[in-house]
Write a protein that holds these residues in place. Sequence first.
Motif, PDB file in Angstrom:
ATOM      1  N   MET A 174      49.149  45.309  45.006  1.00  0.00           N
ATOM      2  CA  MET A 174      47.928  46.108  44.931  1.00  0.00           C
ATOM      3  C   MET A 174      47.284  46.024  43.554  1.00  0.00           C
ATOM      4  O   MET A 174      46.078  46.195  43.406  1.00  0.00           O
ATOM      5  N   LEU A 175      48.130  45.779  42.531  1.00  0.00           N
ATOM      6  CA  LEU A 175      47.594  45.723  41.168  1.00  0.00           C
ATOM      7  C   LEU A 175      46.777  44.468  40.939  1.00  0.00           C
ATOM      8  O   LEU A 175      45.862  44.441  40.116  1.00  0.00           O
ATOM      9  N   ALA A 176      47.152  43.394  41.665  1.00  0.00           N
ATOM     10  CA  ALA A 176      46.511  42.108  41.407  1.00  0.00           C
ATOM     11  C   ALA A 176      45.316  41.874  42.334  1.00  0.00           C
ATOM     12  O   ALA A 176      44.285  41.344  41.911  1.00  0.00           O
ATOM     13  N   ALA A 177      45.458  42.284  43.611  1.00  0.00           N
ATOM     14  CA  ALA A 177      44.462  41.873  44.600  1.00  0.00           C
ATOM     15  C   ALA A 177      43.392  42.942  44.787  1.00  0.00           C
ATOM     16  O   ALA A 177      43.353  43.616  45.801  1.00  0.00           O
ATOM     17  N   ARG A 178      42.566  43.090  43.791  1.00  0.00           N
ATOM     18  CA  ARG A 178      41.514  44.094  43.882  1.00  0.00           C
ATOM     19  C   ARG A 178      40.182  43.438  43.620  1.00  0.00           C
ATOM     20  O   ARG A 178      40.051  42.608  42.722  1.00  0.00           O
ATOM     21  N   PRO A 179      39.175  43.822  44.411  1.00  0.00           N
ATOM     22  CA  PRO A 179      37.874  43.164  44.243  1.00  0.00           C
ATOM     23  C   PRO A 179      37.148  43.607  42.970  1.00  0.00           C
ATOM     24  O   PRO A 179      36.184  42.953  42.568  1.00  0.00           O
ATOM     25  N   GLY A 180      37.566  44.698  42.362  1.00  0.00           N
ATOM     26  CA  GLY A 180      36.910  45.093  41.119  1.00  0.00           C
ATOM     27  C   GLY A 180      35.924  46.240  41.285  1.00  0.00           C
ATOM     28  O   GLY A 180      35.072  46.453  40.426  1.00  0.00           O
ATOM     29  N   TYR A 181      36.045  46.994  42.378  1.00  0.00           N
ATOM     30  CA  TYR A 181      35.131  48.134  42.532  1.00  0.00           C
ATOM     31  C   TYR A 181      35.388  49.198  41.468  1.00  0.00           C
ATOM     32  O   TYR A 181      34.464  49.804  40.938  1.00  0.00           O
ATOM     33  N   THR A 182      36.664  49.461  41.187  1.00  0.00           N
ATOM     34  CA  THR A 182      36.987  50.504  40.213  1.00  0.00           C
ATOM     35  C   THR A 182      36.412  50.162  38.836  1.00  0.00           C
ATOM     36  O   THR A 182      35.703  50.978  38.236  1.00  0.00           O
ATOM     37  N   PRO A 183      36.672  48.967  38.311  1.00  0.00           N
ATOM     38  CA  PRO A 183      36.047  48.638  37.026  1.00  0.00           C
ATOM     39  C   PRO A 183      34.520  48.653  37.093  1.00  0.00           C
ATOM     40  O   PRO A 183      33.876  48.962  36.091  1.00  0.00           O
TER      41      PRO A 183
END
Lengths: 434, 434, 434, 434
Positions: free
Chosen positions: D224-233
């Motif tokens: 989960m830490l690696a595969a994120r599309p970047g919505y949070t940032p």
Amino acid sequence: MAIKTGKQYIDSLRDGRRLHIDGKVVSDVTAYKPLQGIIGTIASLHDDQHDPAYRDVLTYVDHAVALRALGKTEAAARAQGMVEHCRENDLQVTHALIDPQSDRSTLDAPSQAVQVVERRADGVVVSGCRMLSTLAPVANECYVGPYYPRQPGEEKFVLAFVVPMNAPGLSILARESFHRGEDTFDRPLSSRFDEGDAILMFDRVVVPHDRMIIDGDLAAYNGMLAARPGYTPLQATIRSTMKLRFLAGVATAIARANGRDKLPRFQAAIGELIALVSVAEGIRAGAIAEGMRRAEAFARGEFKIEGDGISEPKAIGVCGGAAINFFFPYANTKAADVLRLAAGSGVLAMTGADYANPEVGPLMDKWLIGPGIDARRRLELMKLAWDMTGSEFGSRAGLYERLYSGDPEINAQRWFRSPITGECEQLVHELLKP
Amino acid sequence: MAIKTGKQYIDSLRDGRRLHIDGKVVSDVTAYKPLQGIIGTIASLHDDQHDPAYRDVLTYVDHAVALRALGKTEAAARAQGMVEHCRENDLQVTHALIDPQSDRSTLDAPSQAVQVVERRADGVVVSGCRMLSTLAPVANECYVGPYYPRQPGEEKFVLAFVVPMNAPGLSILARESFHRGEDTFDRPLSSRFDEGDAILMFDRVVVPHDRMIIDGDLAAYNGMLAARPGYTPLQATIRSTMKLRFLAGVATAIARANGRDKLPRFQAAIGELIALVSVAEGIRAGAIAEGMRRAEAFARGEFKIEGDGISEPKAIGVCGGAAINFFFPYANTKAADVLRLAAGSGVLAMTGADYANPEVGPLMDKWLIGPGIDARRRLELMKLAWDMTGSEFGSRAGLYERLYSGDPEINAQRWFRSPITGECEQLVHELLKP
Amino acid sequence: MAIKTGKQYIDSLRDGRRLHIDGKVVSDVTAYKPLQGIIGTIASLHDDQHDPAYRDVLTYVDHAVALRALGKTEAAARAQGMVEHCRENDLQVTHALIDPQSDRSTLDAPSQAVQVVERRADGVVVSGCRMLSTLAPVANECYVGPYYPRQPGEEKFVLAFVVPMNAPGLSILARESFHRGEDTFDRPLSSRFDEGDAILMFDRVVVPHDRMIIDGDLAAYNGMLAARPGYTPLQATIRSTMKLRFLAGVATAIARANGRDKLPRFQAAIGELIALVSVAEGIRAGAIAEGMRRAEAFARGEFKIEGDGISEPKAIGVCGGAAINFFFPYANTKAADVLRLAAGSGVLAMTGADYANPEVGPLMDKWLIGPGIDARRRLELMKLAWDMTGSEFGSRAGLYERLYSGDPEINAQRWFRSPITGECEQLVHELLKP
Amino acid sequence: MAIKTGKQYIDSLRDGRRLHIDGKVVSDVTAYKPLQGIIGTIASLHDDQHDPAYRDVLTYVDHAVALRALGKTEAAARAQGMVEHCRENDLQVTHALIDPQSDRSTLDAPSQAVQVVERRADGVVVSGCRMLSTLAPVANECYVGPYYPRQPGEEKFVLAFVVPMNAPGLSILARESFHRGEDTFDRPLSSRFDEGDAILMFDRVVVPHDRMIIDGDLAAYNGMLAARPGYTPLQATIRSTMKLRFLAGVATAIARANGRDKLPRFQAAIGELIALVSVAEGIRAGAIAEGMRRAEAFARGEFKIEGDGISEPKAIGVCGGAAINFFFPYANTKAADVLRLAAGSGVLAMTGADYANPEVGPLMDKWLIGPGIDARRRLELMKLAWDMTGSEFGSRAGLYERLYSGDPEINAQRWFRSPITGECEQLVHELLKP
């Protein structure tokens, strides 16, 4: 016209220019040893344009568009003519945008600056001095134009023009060469990339009318500073990003060569650079998107864009320009410093020729190695680190990154006058609204 | 013995040493062109010792005191012998304190470090490598001693000794010369002060017993690091303070030469340097007072001092050492940066020979001047600014200031282990006492 | 007269002063809850003066010396009178040196500044505003004097005088209290040390002639700024050094409480602070030595000293002043930051009362502990860290350290005008001498 | 379900949660005075969702997409269920991602962290502690999930789940309120935006199976830490950019209120902030473009993207994440500092109630004004500046910006392990290729 080969570029430099460098008068720059590195590098870029492997990346078919930025039909036509001249002849162009440092306590035009001294049928005669012309020794043409705004009353200094580097009366007063004959092993960068800088001295140079884009038109001159789509900052962003990648890469390679890559603090120091590379690439993506929006606005006859295309209208600064003013000087200065600390005193190293000495090489192979790296490669990396941060080439590269877009304080004052400042302040008034 | 003359010093360098530099093997360093600047500078300091105007300042009559720091009678006697040898023969001494950068992920002694390889009747045979020996090419003797502590099990690396620079088996592997023949106008510092750095390679060098101060005695070796009165940091404080003065002076002179001295921001930037000069002079006064107290304590047979002589006892760090670790790298790096910004791109300048050219000089006299300063002097200052911040000499000078006392992070970790840390923490416990 | 007891000090504050604070008019400050912490702290310092354990450290027998700094017999006599008045009555004295922030684009006296509005037989009537009077709510007397120089034409603002805090017409307009009743566990500093700040408003306050030290004498007023032996910076150096020790101590204690003391990077961060403590103590030693030399020079009727007493004469800046201007703001800001990073988000903590709750305490004892530290002590340290860096007391303490000696930029410009600047520049001219 | 009104949100908070704050047990958070500011602010955002003027901006019609990031069908289904639950019920969600600071010398899970203590038919029973849950006092649900990777052997700590804030056994241990009843004039931010932070204590909390997303599956947890599309940032980038605008705005407004806007150095300091706003907006544009490419890649079943879509493939870091790690902490810390220097000691100000006092107000109107600004507005701005940089709210805001994305050093080390590092190093090897 066709794109040039390396040979054609080299031939084009034998034009009778008047270059003063290293205390010498050089009449054929292609024969001057310290310049052969950079000339060879540029020539090979020209050759790459003909190489099927790179042709599509390095060249394009132009669909001519009129330059509207000047807001003046005639000036725009002359500017367009110069762009076509340079593009169609595949010319290397330098620029000289800043007045000499006669008196930096003011932004007024000093009496030493390039100015009109006579108007004649065949053109405008100019005299005076301009700096700092990067690439001048090996360029074909020079663009003289605005950088800081001029004031009313300074009309004789209000000039934008293009002259060839061999214009009669033009002296190219170059700084010392930073390549002094060391071989590529010892100076992998200086020996290939020392592009030169020069002060240009115009002693009654005649600028033909079709090469004189602006002559005294204050509004057009100052307007050029404001109405730009951001291509220059975009290319500068790309260049600075690649340099940041390269600096981070050298720091990494050096750290592996002395074991510091295993220390958490060097991992963190380099890791921060890697994150800054990603920030830089985000800025670049933003600059591309923004540049395209500006170009479209220009095509509609508008000189600015508003908003981000998603939320409400608001002033948009040129993000690439802002990054070149304040982000890259910060990031690249930091990167050079991480590299310095990673390498430590190891950069104070002997030469490749020392290693080649049969008495010395074997001792180095025994005692001057690193984890998983032999003495020769270790030395090669140290020379690279020095050429990046300590040689005159490296020192100039650091200065270049910081001063590329001019005096940071004056740039910052210019940003203070942006409409964004008022918008930010407006947020305060809204919050405090009863 | 008498103090040496410059000529005697020069003669002393013709000793058959084995110097590798710039890819050459140099057998007579006094005949090697790039070294003549620094040799001349040192020689003239020797001559000054004989000049009635300076003699009393530069020389003194020694009242021999025993070195007690080693806490071992025999080691101390040998150390004392070496001190007397160097003093009585007025010798230039370099040092080599650090292991090669084989693996910086650890402070353990690497297998490439100088070590005992044989013990013989006439002395101890050592092999391996040590860095970074400043002044090595033109020094008479080299001291090899501790800098970072050694661990049990590393006894063969636990060495402190002095050998002459022409010891058989010793190769001096110098870094490139940073003076390459430019004249004094163009390189006012490089041409006179490039002292050299070298890696020393010991290939079965025999160290006679009376020159081997410590051989395997871990307590004495590590003890030398702790029990020092602070003379070294005191001299470093004085040197760094003068350098800070000089940097501030160059920044001031440059600012006057381009009018920036009239701008509040440059006044403030330089003014802060001047304040830091005053701080530095306060530290020096403190270091002198503290050093005298330590010397008196040593004379009483004590190895540390407590308190400031006014209030209650507490741990006293060596203030000059702390300043060399963290104040001067900060102050002098800042000073070099103020100088860089004051000079801007003006440092990318032509040479004195360009000015001498009758075609160029007059143009410079007309266009490259500053407020109240002529073109020649302006150029001279710019060359100085470059030699201070951008030439290889200048880059190395900046690195030197930052790394002079070793890796800042490791030094900081060492300060964390000082008893002062516990005293500071104790203040917290006292405040929170119910 | 005798030194005061705590009770006498407390009684002295019931003087009918006009204090505005927290939106209230407070007529008896000793009964105002938020001020009881600081009043108690000062009172206990008074009591300590009577404690045999501290008496000799905290008090001294004065050997009256005339104040010569003013260079004017009558002004000096009045100043001397005021000093004796404050000393003999053991009074707490505040000061108000800065004009209100009416227009910070200039250093000219604004029309809102304290000024003469009438001259009468019984004294000079003044009106206007002065800031920023630290300790004002709980002080006995206020000194109004010079900080930045005044210009010719500003004579009505050229004033130095002392008035009691209950002078008719004087309103003390205090900033909000930063102690709002939290107990000592939760606010170990705010609850004891919030000394207060105030803007003083003089509405036709009569200053009797013997309390008016300078009235319109520009030379005397500006001269006071230059002719000072350095006692103020010395005490500030001592205070800032102790604060640096304390900050380093809190950072250490916090790091131990969360295990970060075992990480090399926190060891290094704290270790650097410890080194800066040693630098600070060196500066203090230098400031003491220098102050004594200045006091001796004053005794000889000289207003400055030259040289360090060892080498050639040269200008001597006040090293403690320089440190207060630029070293301590740097060091203490850094220390607060190290503390912030050591504590991380742990400072965003519950209160002592939460821990006391029988439902919560046991959970904290189980889950909110650190290496070798129980939940209560851990929480206590976190509250201290917050009170040092995050509470309003802590924020103000950080600001205080940075602005204590005024606007850093203006101070820096003042240092630029020191004779040291010229001496530094002179080094350059000597080096370049043919 | 429908979007909530403010009233519905307020009602939802009366759920019997167990909140410990300010030494009190609060059973109805909506009745607790210090929380009414933030509750009112959130409630009015809910009401805005119903306001025709904002509805289209603040709400959207969802086209449900499956969450594929977990790479495990069942975990993904449960995650999707939780997302739908929160979205459909318009819930406020907090998170608690970090283990308690038991021992920060390691990243291993401490025994105090939330862990499985029993498995039952109705769910998994967890006990232990998690921090730092922002918004916890006034949120509806809490997400507990990964932030730093877990190691093999730590399976009982490998948990991702969602529980309502009133889950039996859950204690919300909140930090002190930073709003203590001051009115909006004196604390324009604290009084409205103090969202709270809490440590969550799980004392045998039962997590039903459908709320337990990950239970022991190390690959899914770390994945989960690696595969994120970047919505949070991306949202963090937008938030931090607006905060930077606001900080720059307050600095500008303050500078105008005291005349510093006319000084070049404050123009430059603020101008640099404005440029950084433009950089931030460029990063945002880049993050949007990049996020869309990642979302498209996910839709194709790919977990990463390569290249910038223009040139050759290369690793792409999440530019918003990099900016949140290193650009915004730099920019916003700098902005707060510019604001501090622009305001100076003016922030140590009285209250609105003091101004309202008829004895004080007129004096302030006379003496505490600025260029073109009256005393009341000037005071209002000073209170805002203090609430931004000096109040506990302001201190926490500064800390938040720096620590939002975790420990900067650990983040940097994580970036070192990015494939970009190797690509950068590869540039070096290419340059040095023979």
